[in-house]
Design a protein around this motif. Sequence first.
Motif, PDB file in Angstrom:
ATOM      1  N   UNK B  41      33.126 -23.959  54.866  1.00  0.00           N
ATOM      2  CA  UNK B  41      34.607 -23.929  55.264  1.00  0.00           C
ATOM      3  C   UNK B  41      34.853 -22.339  54.889  1.00  0.00           C
ATOM      4  N   UNK B  45      37.066 -19.272  56.644  1.00  0.00           N
ATOM      5  CA  UNK B  45      38.218 -18.920  56.211  1.00  0.00           C
ATOM      6  C   UNK B  45      38.270 -17.469  56.187  1.00  0.00           C
ATOM      7  N   UNK B  48      38.069 -15.673  59.489  1.00  0.00           N
ATOM      8  CA  UNK B  48      39.485 -15.773  60.221  1.00  0.00           C
ATOM      9  C   UNK B  48      40.354 -14.874  59.670  1.00  0.00           C
ATOM     10  N   UNK B  81      30.004 -23.045  62.636  1.00  0.00           N
ATOM     11  CA  UNK B  81      30.517 -24.479  62.234  1.00  0.00           C
ATOM     12  C   UNK B  81      29.747 -25.603  63.138  1.00  0.00           C
ATOM     13  N   UNK B  85      27.171 -28.337  61.591  1.00  0.00           N
ATOM     14  CA  UNK B  85      27.600 -29.785  61.518  1.00  0.00           C
ATOM     15  C   UNK B  85      26.691 -30.546  62.475  1.00  0.00           C
ATOM     16  N   UNK B  89      24.786 -33.862  61.437  1.00  0.00           N
ATOM     17  CA  UNK B  89      25.213 -35.380  61.876  1.00  0.00           C
ATOM     18  C   UNK B  89      23.908 -35.684  62.867  1.00  0.00           C
TER      19      UNK B  89
ATOM     20  N   UNK C  41      39.868 -28.970  52.585  1.00  0.00           N
ATOM     21  CA  UNK C  41      40.234 -28.850  54.109  1.00  0.00           C
ATOM     22  C   UNK C  41      41.583 -28.408  54.273  1.00  0.00           C
ATOM     23  N   UNK C  44      41.964 -24.924  53.867  1.00  0.00           N
ATOM     24  CA  UNK C  44      41.307 -24.190  54.984  1.00  0.00           C
ATOM     25  C   UNK C  44      42.252 -24.067  56.224  1.00  0.00           C
ATOM     26  N   UNK C  89      43.020 -21.858  68.402  1.00  0.00           N
ATOM     27  CA  UNK C  89      42.204 -23.059  69.080  1.00  0.00           C
ATOM     28  C   UNK C  89      40.899 -23.284  68.398  1.00  0.00           C
ATOM     29  N   UNK C  90      40.182 -22.398  67.666  1.00  0.00           N
ATOM     30  CA  UNK C  90      38.826 -22.743  67.294  1.00  0.00           C
ATOM     31  C   UNK C  90      38.679 -23.202  65.911  1.00  0.00           C
ATOM     32  N   UNK C  91      39.729 -22.725  64.964  1.00  0.00           N
ATOM     33  CA  UNK C  91      39.737 -23.090  63.445  1.00  0.00           C
ATOM     34  C   UNK C  91      39.729 -24.485  63.365  1.00  0.00           C
ATOM     35  N   UNK C  93      39.094 -26.905  65.421  1.00  0.00           N
ATOM     36  CA  UNK C  93      37.881 -27.674  66.126  1.00  0.00           C
ATOM     37  C   UNK C  93      36.743 -27.558  65.084  1.00  0.00           C
ATOM     38  N   UNK C  94      36.711 -26.232  64.709  1.00  0.00           N
ATOM     39  CA  UNK C  94      35.489 -26.155  63.654  1.00  0.00           C
ATOM     40  C   UNK C  94      35.611 -26.960  62.524  1.00  0.00           C
ATOM     41  N   UNK C  95      36.810 -27.167  61.828  1.00  0.00           N
ATOM     42  CA  UNK C  95      36.976 -27.909  60.655  1.00  0.00           C
ATOM     43  C   UNK C  95      36.708 -29.514  61.069  1.00  0.00           C
ATOM     44  N   UNK C  96      37.355 -29.787  62.295  1.00  0.00           N
ATOM     45  CA  UNK C  96      37.244 -31.364  62.542  1.00  0.00           C
ATOM     46  C   UNK C  96      35.822 -31.658  62.585  1.00  0.00           C
ATOM     47  N   UNK C  97      34.981 -30.819  63.347  1.00  0.00           N
ATOM     48  CA  UNK C  97      33.483 -30.915  63.407  1.00  0.00           C
ATOM     49  C   UNK C  97      32.823 -31.180  62.290  1.00  0.00           C
ATOM     50  N   UNK C  98      33.189 -30.142  61.443  1.00  0.00           N
ATOM     51  CA  UNK C  98      32.520 -29.976  59.879  1.00  0.00           C
ATOM     52  C   UNK C  98      33.024 -31.234  59.207  1.00  0.00           C
ATOM     53  N   UNK C 100      33.800 -34.285  60.305  1.00  0.00           N
ATOM     54  CA  UNK C 100      32.928 -35.563  60.732  1.00  0.00           C
ATOM     55  C   UNK C 100      31.702 -35.625  60.474  1.00  0.00           C
ATOM     56  N   UNK C 101      31.083 -34.305  60.466  1.00  0.00           N
ATOM     57  CA  UNK C 101      29.558 -34.229  59.924  1.00  0.00           C
ATOM     58  C   UNK C 101      29.472 -34.619  58.447  1.00  0.00           C
ATOM     59  N   UNK C 104      29.781 -38.242  58.084  1.00  0.00           N
ATOM     60  CA  UNK C 104      28.959 -39.044  58.785  1.00  0.00           C
ATOM     61  C   UNK C 104      27.510 -38.911  57.857  1.00  0.00           C
TER      62      UNK C 104
END
Lengths: 362, 95, 129
Positions: B41, B45, B48, B81, B85, B89, C41, C44, C89-91, C93-98, C100-101, C104
């Motif tokens: 993370x 950041x 970006x 990322x 992930x 997973x 998050x 971020x 767009x990417x930031x 989705x990247x955070x979402x995948x991270x 979730x991982x 999980x």
Amino acid sequence: MISLTLYYVLMAICGLGSVVAVFLAIVERDMLKAVLFSAIQSTLYAFLYYLLMAPDIVLTYIPVSVGLYPAVILFLIKKTERFEDVEMKKGVLWATGLLSLVFVIATAAVIAGKGIGPVPPPDVRFLAGWYLATTFNPRVHLISAMAPEGVTSIVWDYRGLDTVFETAVLFLAIIASVALMRGVEHKGVYDELKHGMTLIGKTITKIVVPLIIGVGISIALHGHLTPGGGFQGGSALAVAPLLVLVVFSKYFFDKVKFTKTKALAIRSSGLLGVGLTAFAVLIAAIFLHKPAYILQNQPRVGAPLGFPWKGIDGVLLGGSLLSFNACEAMAVCAGFVILFLLLSIPERYVRSVVVGGEEHEH
Amino acid sequence: MMSLENEVLLFITIVIPIFLAAFIMYIVRALKGPTIPDIVLAVDCLSYDLAAFLALLSIYFRSPILIPCAIVLALWIYALDVYVSKYLMKKEMGE
Amino acid sequence: MDPVTNWVLVILGEILVSIGVFFDVVAAIGMLRFPNFFVRLHAATIGAIGGAFVPLMGVALIAAGCDFLGKYRWFIAGAAAVTGVLVLMLAPVGSHLLAKAAHESRAAVVEPKVVDFLEEDKAKEGGEQ
């Protein structure tokens, strides 16, 4: 003058951060963390190269060290183990840290005290001047590469033979991996829900992949005009299929019927293109009964034939560099795709094939 | 009356140290961890913001040729990322 | 373009960059001070959208107004805008995948937690199987 100080402060912070990141990457027991530390180092180095005005290196460095290298290492971790079982002794750790600190300070002191003379040395400055004067100069056409991008001209024109050998080395590495994994064939039926990552990830990857392909192609085909080139473009392009492989799963490739053999065909035609471009002037010269060199780009003394360097309306074509870059990008991209298709076969299956083979022999 | 060029350059000179402070904090978090998602993370950041900073610097250096680096940085850090992930997973890369 | 338009574009861009820099510092402080991954998050999000998308749009406006850069200023402006849209767009989705991982694989603890439906669903599925 304040801006110059800021410039040095920026570079110093990047340098320091990357040294610490590398140190942590070496002493870390968790390989996954070590990969991430090396990614931090890569990001900081990319910024350092940007500050040193070397966008060519940034454009290669980021796709390779952030896009490809972590993926390769993660594939390897998947195949072996994540944690090192031997822990570094406390004393060794401190000694390593102290040594690297002393090394950094000593190097800085030597350079600051002009211990290695003026940086850069005067003879290198002469060489740079020579390159700048000859890479694109229509007045001295007989010694010029006729492409405005210095790095690409040097890579494919001034020392083209080296680059051809580098291409051959990568080719051999891919051939070796194909040979190692022969007999291991794995196919499955793609299931939208079961395989790959979440729907959000898949949707955005569908949008990003065309963008990555566009950037990759433009890096490759613009290599003779702006920073970029064949290898850079190819490695940038390779990240697109790799993302599809990771996000949509390997079985998606089975569904769209993109197999290893097709990638091999693309790769071989790219290599054939590199070879043909290298011999193109020579072949033309044989038919016209004139002398020529192998890997010739522009007319030289005693060898009057060459690639056209100017298109319609004065568009710069860069002679053989355009064709070299396009073919190299194809070859590199397809090579990486083969590698990742082979590495992505699930480990339990590979193990069953290998172990089964051994049992059969005994 | 200040010229447009001087005004823009002065503004960027003032902004650079603030960006720098943010970068240092991100780098500290990235090196400290403690867990793997934290590091990713922080690198995210950092990258970006670095992309925005690079775009600003290409005005400062007056060289438009430097700007593609920003696009490349933003596009490829997403790949990091995704890889990490995926590994966390599924413990497997191709499935 | 006439000087007035240039000045307007540059000032607008500088305001956006200033807002972006403010968000950037705030996000960085949050990143450093927040206790664990799922709280970070939030920082971020501010760092990526407020600290990267907004200043990139500002850079695009500044570049469009800087006529001392010549014709190629449109190159900077366009590329900065494209980078901004990509980050937008990417930031997330990247955070979402991270996230979730992380959830999980239990790489990070969910703390402070009021309710965790994902966890409950998973427990239910596990119970049925």
